[in-house]
Design a protein around this motif. Structure first.
Motif, mmCIF file in Angstrom:
data_model
loop_
_atom_site.group_PDB
_atom_site.id
_atom_site.type_symbol
_atom_site.label_atom_id
_atom_site.label_comp_id
_atom_site.label_asym_id
_atom_site.label_seq_id
_atom_site.Cartn_x
_atom_site.Cartn_y
_atom_site.Cartn_z
ATOM 1 N N VAL A 1 77.500 39.949 23.478
ATOM 2 C CA VAL A 1 77.904 38.554 23.685
ATOM 3 C C VAL A 1 78.871 38.438 24.857
ATOM 4 N N LEU A 2 79.826 39.365 24.963
ATOM 5 C CA LEU A 2 80.777 39.338 26.078
ATOM 6 C C LEU A 2 80.073 39.533 27.419
ATOM 7 N N LEU A 3 79.222 40.562 27.504
ATOM 8 C CA LEU A 3 78.581 40.872 28.782
ATOM 9 C C LEU A 3 77.501 39.863 29.142
ATOM 10 N N LEU A 4 76.728 39.430 28.156
ATOM 11 C CA LEU A 4 75.708 38.417 28.427
ATOM 12 C C LEU A 4 76.363 37.084 28.771
ATOM 13 N N GLY A 5 77.421 36.740 28.020
ATOM 14 C CA GLY A 5 78.141 35.498 28.310
ATOM 15 C C GLY A 5 78.803 35.539 29.673
ATOM 16 N N GLY A 6 79.413 36.674 30.011
ATOM 17 C CA GLY A 6 80.023 36.813 31.331
ATOM 18 C C GLY A 6 79.000 36.717 32.441
ATOM 19 N N CYS A 7 77.816 37.295 32.180
ATOM 20 C CA CYS A 7 76.734 37.240 33.177
ATOM 21 C C CYS A 7 76.294 35.795 33.429
ATOM 22 N N PHE A 8 76.072 35.033 32.352
ATOM 23 C CA PHE A 8 75.660 33.636 32.505
ATOM 24 C C PHE A 8 76.752 32.811 33.183
ATOM 25 N N TYR A 9 78.002 33.073 32.816
ATOM 26 C CA TYR A 9 79.119 32.338 33.417
ATOM 27 C C TYR A 9 79.168 32.600 34.923
ATOM 28 N N LEU A 10 78.977 33.857 35.307
ATOM 29 C CA LEU A 10 79.007 34.213 36.720
ATOM 30 C C LEU A 10 77.850 33.575 37.481
ATOM 31 N N ILE A 11 76.653 33.627 36.884
ATOM 32 C CA ILE A 11 75.487 33.028 37.544
ATOM 33 C C ILE A 11 75.672 31.518 37.681
ATOM 34 N N GLU A 12 76.316 30.918 36.655
ATOM 35 C CA GLU A 12 76.597 29.485 36.745
ATOM 36 C C GLU A 12 77.529 29.194 37.919
ATOM 37 N N LYS A 13 78.524 30.059 38.157
ATOM 38 C CA LYS A 13 79.477 29.852 39.249
ATOM 39 C C LYS A 13 78.825 30.029 40.625
ATOM 40 N N LEU B 1 67.134 36.946 37.269
ATOM 41 C CA LEU B 1 67.408 36.550 35.881
ATOM 42 C C LEU B 1 66.125 36.565 35.061
ATOM 43 N N ALA B 2 65.067 35.973 35.617
ATOM 44 C CA ALA B 2 63.781 35.946 34.915
ATOM 45 C C ALA B 2 63.224 37.351 34.712
ATOM 46 N N LEU B 3 63.332 38.202 35.749
ATOM 47 C CA LEU B 3 62.833 39.575 35.643
ATOM 48 C C LEU B 3 63.621 40.373 34.604
ATOM 49 N N THR B 4 64.936 40.123 34.540
ATOM 50 C CA THR B 4 65.758 40.827 33.552
ATOM 51 C C THR B 4 65.361 40.450 32.140
ATOM 52 N N PHE B 5 65.137 39.161 31.904
ATOM 53 C CA PHE B 5 64.691 38.733 30.579
ATOM 54 C C PHE B 5 63.343 39.364 30.235
ATOM 55 N N GLY B 6 62.452 39.415 31.208
ATOM 56 C CA GLY B 6 61.155 40.044 30.970
ATOM 57 C C GLY B 6 61.297 41.524 30.648
ATOM 58 N N GLY B 7 62.152 42.215 31.413
ATOM 59 C CA GLY B 7 62.363 43.639 31.187
ATOM 60 C C GLY B 7 63.017 43.926 29.848
ATOM 61 N N VAL B 8 63.985 43.089 29.461
ATOM 62 C CA VAL B 8 64.669 43.262 28.181
ATOM 63 C C VAL B 8 63.698 43.024 27.020
ATOM 64 N N THR B 9 62.869 41.995 27.140
ATOM 65 C CA THR B 9 61.877 41.718 26.095
ATOM 66 C C THR B 9 60.929 42.898 25.928
#
Length: 444
Positions: free
Chosen positions: A79-91, A242-250
Protein backbone atom coordinates in the motif's frame (compact mmCIF):
# COMPACT_ATOMS: atom_id res chain seq x y z
CA UNK A 1 -24.85 11.50 12.94
CA UNK A 2 -22.02 13.95 12.25
CA UNK A 3 -20.28 12.59 15.37
CA UNK A 4 -20.22 9.00 14.09
CA UNK A 5 -16.79 7.46 14.85
CA UNK A 6 -14.11 7.30 12.17
CA UNK A 7 -12.50 4.07 10.96
CA UNK A 8 -9.76 4.23 13.61
CA UNK A 9 -12.24 4.51 16.49
CA UNK A 10 -14.52 1.82 15.07
CA UNK A 11 -11.72 -0.73 14.84
CA UNK A 12 -10.39 0.14 18.32
CA UNK A 13 -13.94 -0.42 19.63
CA UNK A 14 -14.12 -3.81 17.91
CA UNK A 15 -10.70 -4.72 19.37
CA UNK A 16 -12.04 -3.92 22.85
CA UNK A 17 -15.22 -5.91 22.16
CA UNK A 18 -13.18 -8.89 20.92
CA UNK A 19 -11.11 -8.83 24.11
CA UNK A 20 -14.28 -8.76 26.25
CA UNK A 21 -15.62 -11.76 24.30
CA UNK A 22 -12.57 -13.79 25.34
CA UNK A 23 -13.93 -13.61 28.92
CA UNK A 24 -17.47 -14.61 27.88
CA UNK A 25 -17.13 -17.30 25.19
CA UNK A 26 -15.79 -20.68 26.40
CA UNK A 27 -12.27 -21.44 25.27
CA UNK A 28 -11.75 -24.38 22.96
CA UNK A 29 -9.88 -25.61 19.94
CA UNK A 30 -9.68 -28.17 17.19
CA UNK A 31 -6.66 -30.41 16.85
CA UNK A 32 -4.38 -29.50 13.98
CA UNK A 33 -1.78 -31.49 12.08
CA UNK A 34 0.96 -30.63 9.61
CA UNK A 35 0.32 -31.61 5.99
CA UNK A 36 3.89 -32.38 4.94
CA UNK A 37 2.93 -32.68 1.26
CA UNK A 38 1.59 -29.12 1.00
CA UNK A 39 3.59 -27.79 3.98
CA UNK A 40 0.61 -26.31 5.78
CA UNK A 41 -1.36 -26.92 8.95
CA UNK A 42 -4.80 -28.50 8.59
CA UNK A 43 -7.70 -28.87 11.02
CA UNK A 44 -8.72 -32.35 12.19
CA UNK A 45 -12.49 -32.81 11.78
CA UNK A 46 -14.60 -33.72 14.85
CA UNK A 47 -11.71 -32.87 17.18
CA UNK A 48 -13.17 -29.84 18.97
CA UNK A 49 -12.87 -29.77 22.75
CA UNK A 50 -13.12 -27.11 25.39
CA UNK A 51 -9.91 -26.25 27.17
CA UNK A 52 -8.69 -24.45 30.25
CA UNK A 53 -6.45 -21.48 29.50
CA UNK A 54 -5.63 -18.20 31.24
CA UNK A 55 -7.57 -15.16 30.15
CA UNK A 56 -5.91 -12.65 27.86
CA UNK A 57 -4.65 -9.73 29.96
CA UNK A 58 -5.20 -6.10 29.03
CA UNK A 59 -1.50 -5.81 28.23
CA UNK A 60 -1.67 -8.82 25.89
CA UNK A 61 -4.63 -7.19 24.18
CA UNK A 62 -2.51 -4.07 23.67
CA UNK A 63 0.32 -6.24 22.34
CA UNK A 64 -2.06 -7.53 19.67
CA UNK A 65 -2.07 -4.07 18.06
CA UNK A 66 1.64 -3.94 17.09
CA UNK A 67 1.45 -7.67 16.32
CA UNK A 68 -1.45 -7.00 13.97
CA UNK A 69 0.41 -4.21 12.19
CA UNK A 70 3.60 -6.29 11.91
CA UNK A 71 1.59 -9.29 10.72
CA UNK A 72 0.34 -7.38 7.68
CA UNK A 73 3.77 -5.95 6.87
CA UNK A 74 3.77 -7.27 3.29
CA UNK A 75 0.39 -5.67 2.56
CA UNK A 76 1.35 -2.42 4.29
CA UNK A 77 4.54 -2.26 2.19
CA UNK A 78 2.44 -2.77 -0.95
CA UNK A 79 0.00 0.00 0.00
CA UNK A 80 2.84 2.42 0.82
CA UNK A 81 4.82 1.74 -2.35
CA UNK A 82 1.82 1.49 -4.67
CA UNK A 83 0.28 4.59 -3.10
CA UNK A 84 3.56 6.48 -3.36
CA UNK A 85 3.86 5.42 -6.99
CA UNK A 86 0.37 6.70 -7.87
CA UNK A 87 0.98 9.93 -5.94
CA UNK A 88 4.21 10.52 -7.85
CA UNK A 89 2.64 9.77 -11.23
CA UNK A 90 -0.18 12.15 -10.34
CA UNK A 91 2.40 14.90 -9.63
CA UNK A 92 3.91 14.40 -13.10
CA UNK A 93 0.58 15.54 -14.56
CA UNK A 94 0.26 12.32 -16.57
CA UNK A 95 -2.85 11.14 -14.74
CA UNK A 96 -4.62 14.47 -15.06
CA UNK A 97 -3.78 14.66 -18.74
CA UNK A 98 -4.81 11.05 -19.28
CA UNK A 99 -8.08 11.56 -17.41
CA UNK A 100 -8.73 14.74 -19.35
CA UNK A 101 -8.38 12.82 -22.61
CA UNK A 102 -10.58 10.01 -21.32
CA UNK A 103 -13.27 12.39 -20.06
CA UNK A 104 -13.28 14.27 -23.35
CA UNK A 105 -13.72 10.94 -25.12
CA UNK A 106 -16.51 9.90 -22.73
CA UNK A 107 -18.29 13.25 -22.62
CA UNK A 108 -22.01 12.56 -22.45
CA UNK A 109 -21.28 8.84 -21.92
CA UNK A 110 -20.94 8.80 -18.14
CA UNK A 111 -23.09 5.68 -17.76
CA UNK A 112 -20.88 3.87 -20.25
CA UNK A 113 -17.77 4.96 -18.31
CA UNK A 114 -19.20 3.72 -15.02
CA UNK A 115 -20.13 0.41 -16.67
CA UNK A 116 -16.53 0.01 -17.85
CA UNK A 117 -15.30 0.57 -14.26
CA UNK A 118 -17.78 -2.00 -12.97
CA UNK A 119 -16.78 -4.64 -15.50
CA UNK A 120 -13.04 -4.02 -15.09
CA UNK A 121 -13.16 -4.55 -11.34
CA UNK A 122 -15.59 -7.47 -11.60
CA UNK A 123 -13.05 -9.08 -13.93
CA UNK A 124 -10.15 -8.31 -11.60
CA UNK A 125 -12.12 -9.82 -8.72
CA UNK A 126 -12.99 -13.12 -10.37
CA UNK A 127 -9.55 -13.62 -11.93
CA UNK A 128 -7.04 -12.68 -9.23
CA UNK A 129 -9.20 -11.77 -6.23
CA UNK A 130 -8.16 -8.10 -6.44
CA UNK A 131 -8.98 -6.23 -3.24
CA UNK A 132 -6.16 -4.72 -1.17
CA UNK A 133 -4.55 -3.28 -4.30
CA UNK A 134 -7.58 -0.99 -4.72
CA UNK A 135 -6.55 1.00 -1.64
CA UNK A 136 -3.81 2.88 -3.44
CA UNK A 137 -5.98 3.35 -6.56
CA UNK A 138 -8.79 4.97 -4.57
CA UNK A 139 -7.67 8.64 -4.81
CA UNK A 140 -7.35 8.40 -8.61
CA UNK A 141 -10.68 6.58 -8.93
CA UNK A 142 -12.38 9.25 -6.84
CA UNK A 143 -10.94 12.00 -9.03
CA UNK A 144 -12.18 10.20 -12.13
CA UNK A 145 -15.59 9.70 -10.53
CA UNK A 146 -15.97 13.37 -9.62
CA UNK A 147 -15.22 14.43 -13.18
CA UNK A 148 -18.01 12.09 -14.33
CA UNK A 149 -20.44 13.39 -11.72
CA UNK A 150 -20.46 10.36 -9.40
CA UNK A 151 -20.05 10.58 -5.62
CA UNK A 152 -17.50 8.69 -3.54
CA UNK A 153 -19.91 5.94 -2.46
CA UNK A 154 -20.80 5.16 -6.06
CA UNK A 155 -17.16 4.92 -7.14
CA UNK A 156 -16.13 2.76 -4.17
CA UNK A 157 -19.09 0.46 -4.89
CA UNK A 158 -18.23 0.29 -8.60
CA UNK A 159 -14.58 -0.53 -7.87
CA UNK A 160 -14.11 -2.23 -4.50
CA UNK A 161 -17.67 -3.59 -4.35
CA UNK A 162 -17.45 -5.02 -7.86
CA UNK A 163 -14.14 -6.73 -7.08
CA UNK A 164 -15.73 -8.41 -4.05
CA UNK A 165 -18.72 -9.65 -6.08
CA UNK A 166 -16.38 -10.98 -8.78
CA UNK A 167 -14.25 -12.79 -6.20
CA UNK A 168 -17.29 -14.23 -4.39
CA UNK A 169 -18.83 -15.76 -7.53
CA UNK A 170 -15.57 -16.67 -9.24
CA UNK A 171 -15.14 -20.29 -10.36
CA UNK A 172 -11.34 -19.96 -10.13
CA UNK A 173 -10.46 -17.39 -7.47
CA UNK A 174 -7.11 -18.83 -6.30
CA UNK A 175 -7.55 -17.51 -2.74
CA UNK A 176 -11.17 -18.63 -2.44
CA UNK A 177 -12.80 -21.45 -4.35
CA UNK A 178 -9.58 -23.19 -5.42
CA UNK A 179 -8.20 -23.20 -1.89
CA UNK A 180 -11.54 -24.45 -0.56
CA UNK A 181 -11.69 -27.24 -3.16
CA UNK A 182 -8.21 -28.32 -2.23
CA UNK A 183 -9.13 -28.45 1.47
CA UNK A 184 -12.34 -30.35 0.63
CA UNK A 185 -10.35 -32.86 -1.45
CA UNK A 186 -12.18 -32.02 -4.68
CA UNK A 187 -10.72 -31.71 -8.14
CA UNK A 188 -9.61 -28.14 -8.78
CA UNK A 189 -11.99 -26.19 -11.05
CA UNK A 190 -14.62 -28.93 -10.71
CA UNK A 191 -18.19 -27.62 -10.94
CA UNK A 192 -16.93 -24.79 -13.15
CA UNK A 193 -20.00 -24.58 -15.42
CA UNK A 194 -22.54 -24.08 -12.62
CA UNK A 195 -20.42 -21.37 -11.00
CA UNK A 196 -20.02 -19.59 -14.34
CA UNK A 197 -23.81 -19.48 -14.84
CA UNK A 198 -24.38 -17.77 -11.48
CA UNK A 199 -21.34 -15.54 -11.96
CA UNK A 200 -23.01 -14.21 -15.11
CA UNK A 201 -26.34 -13.77 -13.30
CA UNK A 202 -24.66 -11.97 -10.38
CA UNK A 203 -22.71 -9.67 -12.75
CA UNK A 204 -25.88 -8.70 -14.65
CA UNK A 205 -27.92 -8.09 -11.48
CA UNK A 206 -25.09 -6.15 -9.79
CA UNK A 207 -24.29 -3.99 -12.82
CA UNK A 208 -27.87 -2.93 -13.51
CA UNK A 209 -28.62 -2.26 -9.84
CA UNK A 210 -25.48 -0.16 -9.29
CA UNK A 211 -26.15 1.85 -12.46
CA UNK A 212 -29.67 2.46 -11.16
CA UNK A 213 -28.59 3.73 -7.73
CA UNK A 214 -25.72 5.70 -9.31
CA UNK A 215 -28.22 7.67 -11.39
CA UNK A 216 -29.92 8.74 -8.15
CA UNK A 217 -26.69 9.93 -6.54
CA UNK A 218 -25.22 12.23 -9.17
CA UNK A 219 -23.15 15.24 -8.11
CA UNK A 220 -21.89 18.28 -9.94
CA UNK A 221 -19.02 17.36 -12.24
CA UNK A 222 -15.60 18.53 -11.08
CA UNK A 223 -13.14 20.07 -13.52
CA UNK A 224 -9.55 18.89 -13.75
CA UNK A 225 -6.80 21.33 -12.93
CA UNK A 226 -5.17 20.69 -16.29
CA UNK A 227 -6.93 21.32 -19.56
CA UNK A 228 -4.52 20.05 -22.16
CA UNK A 229 -5.72 18.84 -25.53
CA UNK A 230 -2.97 16.34 -26.16
CA UNK A 231 -0.72 14.25 -23.97
CA UNK A 232 2.91 15.26 -23.91
CA UNK A 233 5.45 12.69 -25.11
CA UNK A 234 6.77 12.23 -21.56
CA UNK A 235 3.34 11.58 -20.13
CA UNK A 236 2.52 9.15 -22.94
CA UNK A 237 5.58 7.15 -21.91
CA UNK A 238 4.60 7.31 -18.21
CA UNK A 239 1.05 6.09 -18.84
CA UNK A 240 2.33 3.36 -21.16
CA UNK A 241 4.73 2.16 -18.47
CA UNK A 242 1.87 2.19 -15.96
CA UNK A 243 -0.28 0.03 -18.23
CA UNK A 244 2.62 -2.36 -18.94
CA UNK A 245 3.36 -2.68 -15.22
CA UNK A 246 -0.24 -3.61 -14.46
CA UNK A 247 -0.13 -6.16 -17.26
CA UNK A 248 3.14 -7.62 -15.99
CA UNK A 249 1.92 -7.77 -12.39
CA UNK A 250 -1.31 -9.50 -13.44
CA UNK A 251 0.73 -12.09 -15.37
CA UNK A 252 2.97 -12.56 -12.35
CA UNK A 253 0.01 -13.11 -10.02
CA UNK A 254 -1.74 -15.62 -12.28
CA UNK A 255 1.17 -17.50 -13.86
CA UNK A 256 4.22 -16.99 -11.64
CA UNK A 257 2.54 -17.16 -8.25
CA UNK A 258 3.63 -13.67 -7.19
CA UNK A 259 2.54 -12.09 -3.94
CA UNK A 260 2.52 -8.61 -2.41
CA UNK A 261 6.32 -8.36 -2.22
CA UNK A 262 6.85 -8.84 -5.96
CA UNK A 263 4.06 -6.37 -6.71
CA UNK A 264 5.61 -3.83 -4.35
CA UNK A 265 8.97 -4.10 -6.11
CA UNK A 266 7.40 -3.54 -9.54
CA UNK A 267 5.51 -0.41 -8.51
CA UNK A 268 8.44 1.00 -6.54
CA UNK A 269 10.61 0.70 -9.65
CA UNK A 270 7.85 2.21 -11.79
CA UNK A 271 7.57 5.24 -9.50
CA UNK A 272 11.32 5.95 -9.62
CA UNK A 273 11.47 5.56 -13.41
CA UNK A 274 8.44 7.82 -13.92
CA UNK A 275 9.95 10.50 -11.69
CA UNK A 276 13.14 10.50 -13.74
CA UNK A 277 11.24 10.55 -17.04
CA UNK A 278 9.22 13.53 -15.77
CA UNK A 279 12.50 15.37 -15.16
CA UNK A 280 12.21 15.54 -11.38
CA UNK A 281 15.70 14.18 -10.67
CA UNK A 282 16.46 11.72 -7.84
CA UNK A 283 16.09 14.19 -4.96
CA UNK A 284 12.67 15.53 -5.94
CA UNK A 285 11.45 12.07 -6.99
CA UNK A 286 12.22 10.59 -3.58
CA UNK A 287 10.78 13.61 -1.77
CA UNK A 288 7.49 13.25 -3.66
CA UNK A 289 7.51 9.52 -2.98
CA UNK A 290 7.77 10.22 0.76
CA UNK A 291 4.82 12.64 0.49
CA UNK A 292 2.87 9.81 -1.13
CA UNK A 293 3.74 7.53 1.78
CA UNK A 294 2.25 10.09 4.18
CA UNK A 295 -1.06 9.96 2.27
CA UNK A 296 -1.26 6.19 2.85
CA UNK A 297 -0.16 5.95 6.50
CA UNK A 298 -3.68 6.16 7.96
CA UNK A 299 -4.91 3.41 5.62
CA UNK A 300 -1.94 1.23 6.58
CA UNK A 301 -2.58 1.62 10.32
CA UNK A 302 -6.25 0.72 9.77
CA UNK A 303 -5.17 -2.48 7.98
CA UNK A 304 -2.91 -3.46 10.89
CA UNK A 305 -5.54 -2.67 13.52
CA UNK A 306 -8.09 -4.84 11.73
CA UNK A 307 -5.63 -7.73 11.85
CA UNK A 308 -5.30 -7.26 15.61
CA UNK A 309 -8.91 -8.33 16.10
CA UNK A 310 -8.37 -11.83 14.77
CA UNK A 311 -5.12 -12.10 16.78
CA UNK A 312 -6.96 -11.34 20.04
CA UNK A 313 -9.70 -13.87 19.32
CA UNK A 314 -7.14 -16.49 18.29
CA UNK A 315 -4.90 -15.95 21.33
CA UNK A 316 -8.03 -15.94 23.50
CA UNK A 317 -8.93 -19.42 22.13
CA UNK A 318 -12.47 -18.48 21.11
CA UNK A 319 -12.33 -18.68 17.29
CA UNK A 320 -12.69 -22.47 17.20
CA UNK A 321 -15.54 -22.26 19.71
CA UNK A 322 -17.36 -19.81 17.44
CA UNK A 323 -16.83 -22.18 14.48
CA UNK A 324 -18.15 -25.14 16.49
CA UNK A 325 -21.17 -23.19 17.71
CA UNK A 326 -22.09 -21.91 14.24
CA UNK A 327 -21.85 -25.16 12.30
CA UNK A 328 -22.76 -27.96 14.71
CA UNK A 329 -26.55 -27.26 14.65
CA UNK A 330 -26.65 -27.66 10.84
CA UNK A 331 -26.80 -31.46 11.08
CA UNK A 332 -30.29 -31.17 12.58
CA UNK A 333 -31.99 -29.47 9.59
CA UNK A 334 -32.84 -30.58 6.00
CA UNK A 335 -30.05 -30.23 3.37
CA UNK A 336 -31.66 -27.28 1.51
CA UNK A 337 -32.05 -25.24 4.68
CA UNK A 338 -28.67 -26.41 5.90
CA UNK A 339 -26.99 -25.09 2.73
CA UNK A 340 -28.48 -21.63 3.18
CA UNK A 341 -27.75 -21.60 6.92
CA UNK A 342 -24.18 -22.66 6.16
CA UNK A 343 -23.87 -19.50 4.03
CA UNK A 344 -25.21 -17.40 6.90
CA UNK A 345 -22.80 -19.06 9.32
CA UNK A 346 -19.84 -18.42 7.00
CA UNK A 347 -20.93 -14.79 6.75
CA UNK A 348 -21.07 -14.40 10.54
CA UNK A 349 -17.73 -16.19 10.95
CA UNK A 350 -16.11 -13.68 8.60
CA UNK A 351 -16.35 -11.00 11.29
CA UNK A 352 -13.67 -12.59 13.51
CA UNK A 353 -11.81 -14.13 10.54
CA UNK A 354 -11.47 -11.37 7.90
CA UNK A 355 -9.13 -13.48 5.73
CA UNK A 356 -11.36 -15.60 3.50
CA UNK A 357 -8.44 -17.83 2.50
CA UNK A 358 -7.76 -18.44 6.19
CA UNK A 359 -11.46 -19.13 6.69
CA UNK A 360 -11.36 -21.81 3.99
CA UNK A 361 -8.41 -23.54 5.66
CA UNK A 362 -10.19 -23.44 9.04
CA UNK A 363 -13.73 -24.45 8.04
CA UNK A 364 -13.45 -26.86 5.10
CA UNK A 365 -11.92 -29.78 7.07
CA UNK A 366 -14.74 -29.32 9.60
CA UNK A 367 -17.59 -28.83 7.16
CA UNK A 368 -16.84 -31.50 4.56
CA UNK A 369 -17.42 -34.46 6.95
CA UNK A 370 -20.53 -32.65 8.24
CA UNK A 371 -21.77 -32.17 4.67
CA UNK A 372 -21.25 -35.87 3.94
CA UNK A 373 -23.19 -36.75 7.10
CA UNK A 374 -26.26 -34.63 6.32
CA UNK A 375 -26.38 -35.45 2.59
CA UNK A 376 -25.04 -32.11 1.34
CA UNK A 377 -22.52 -32.24 -1.50
CA UNK A 378 -19.07 -30.82 -0.91
CA UNK A 379 -19.51 -28.48 -3.89
CA UNK A 380 -22.55 -26.94 -2.19
CA UNK A 381 -20.48 -26.63 0.98
CA UNK A 382 -17.91 -24.62 -1.00
CA UNK A 383 -20.60 -22.47 -2.61
CA UNK A 384 -21.86 -21.59 0.88
CA UNK A 385 -18.33 -20.67 1.93
CA UNK A 386 -17.44 -18.53 -1.08
CA UNK A 387 -20.75 -16.67 -1.18
CA UNK A 388 -21.06 -16.14 2.57
CA UNK A 389 -17.46 -15.39 3.51
CA UNK A 390 -16.24 -13.37 0.52
CA UNK A 391 -19.36 -11.24 0.14
CA UNK A 392 -18.93 -10.07 3.73
CA UNK A 393 -15.72 -8.29 2.68
CA UNK A 394 -18.11 -5.58 1.53
CA UNK A 395 -19.48 -5.05 5.04
CA UNK A 396 -17.37 -6.28 7.97
CA UNK A 397 -15.42 -3.57 9.84
CA UNK A 398 -12.71 -6.14 10.59
CA UNK A 399 -11.69 -6.10 6.92
CA UNK A 400 -8.69 -3.77 6.79
CA UNK A 401 -8.93 -3.19 3.03
CA UNK A 402 -12.55 -2.02 3.25
CA UNK A 403 -11.89 0.31 6.16
CA UNK A 404 -8.78 1.72 4.47
CA UNK A 405 -10.69 2.44 1.25
CA UNK A 406 -13.51 4.11 3.19
CA UNK A 407 -10.99 6.19 5.14
CA UNK A 408 -9.31 7.41 1.96
CA UNK A 409 -12.67 8.11 0.33
CA UNK A 410 -13.89 10.06 3.35
CA UNK A 411 -16.95 7.82 3.72
CA UNK A 412 -18.23 7.19 7.24
CA UNK A 413 -18.88 3.54 8.01
CA UNK A 414 -22.57 4.08 8.85
CA UNK A 415 -23.11 5.93 5.56
CA UNK A 416 -21.38 3.12 3.68
CA UNK A 417 -23.59 0.45 5.28
CA UNK A 418 -26.70 2.45 4.42
CA UNK A 419 -25.52 2.75 0.80
CA UNK A 420 -24.30 -0.81 0.25
CA UNK A 421 -26.73 -2.93 2.25
CA UNK A 422 -29.45 -3.24 -0.40
CA UNK A 423 -27.19 -4.28 -3.31
CA UNK A 424 -25.27 -6.62 -0.99
CA UNK A 425 -28.48 -8.31 0.17
CA UNK A 426 -29.67 -8.54 -3.42
CA UNK A 427 -26.52 -10.42 -4.44
CA UNK A 428 -26.75 -12.63 -1.36
CA UNK A 429 -30.29 -13.43 -2.51
CA UNK A 430 -28.85 -14.59 -5.83
CA UNK A 431 -26.37 -16.71 -3.84
CA UNK A 432 -29.17 -18.28 -1.79
CA UNK A 433 -31.05 -19.20 -4.98
CA UNK A 434 -27.86 -20.73 -6.40
CA UNK A 435 -27.45 -22.90 -3.30
CA UNK A 436 -31.10 -24.01 -3.22
CA UNK A 437 -31.00 -25.01 -6.88
CA UNK A 438 -27.66 -26.75 -6.40
CA UNK A 439 -29.12 -28.88 -3.59
CA UNK A 440 -32.21 -29.77 -5.64
CA UNK A 441 -30.26 -30.82 -8.76
CA UNK A 442 -27.64 -32.74 -6.79
CA UNK A 443 -24.75 -30.45 -7.80
CA UNK A 444 -21.51 -32.37 -7.39
Amino acid sequence: MNKFPNAFVIILSVILFAWILTFIIPKGNYQRELDTVNNRTTVVANSYEQIEAPHLSAFNALLAIPKGIAGRADLIVLVLLLGGCFYLIEKTGALNQGLNQLITLLKGKEVFALTIILLLFLTAGFTIGLQEEIIAMTPVLLLFGRTLGYNASTIVTASYGSAVVGAAFSPFNPFGVLMAQKEAELELLSGLEYRLVFLLIAVIVWTFYILRIASKNRIEKAKLELDIEELTARNKIILTLLALTFGGVTYGLIVLGWGFIEMSACFFGLGLVCGIIAGFGFNKTTEIYVEGFKEMVFACIVIGLANSISIIMSEGFIVDTIVFGLFSPLKNVPPSISGVLMTVSQAILHFPIPSYSGQAILTMPILTPLADLIGLSRQVCILAYQYGAIMMDMIVPTNGALMAVLALAGIKYNHWIKFIIKPALLILGVAAIAILIAVQIGYE
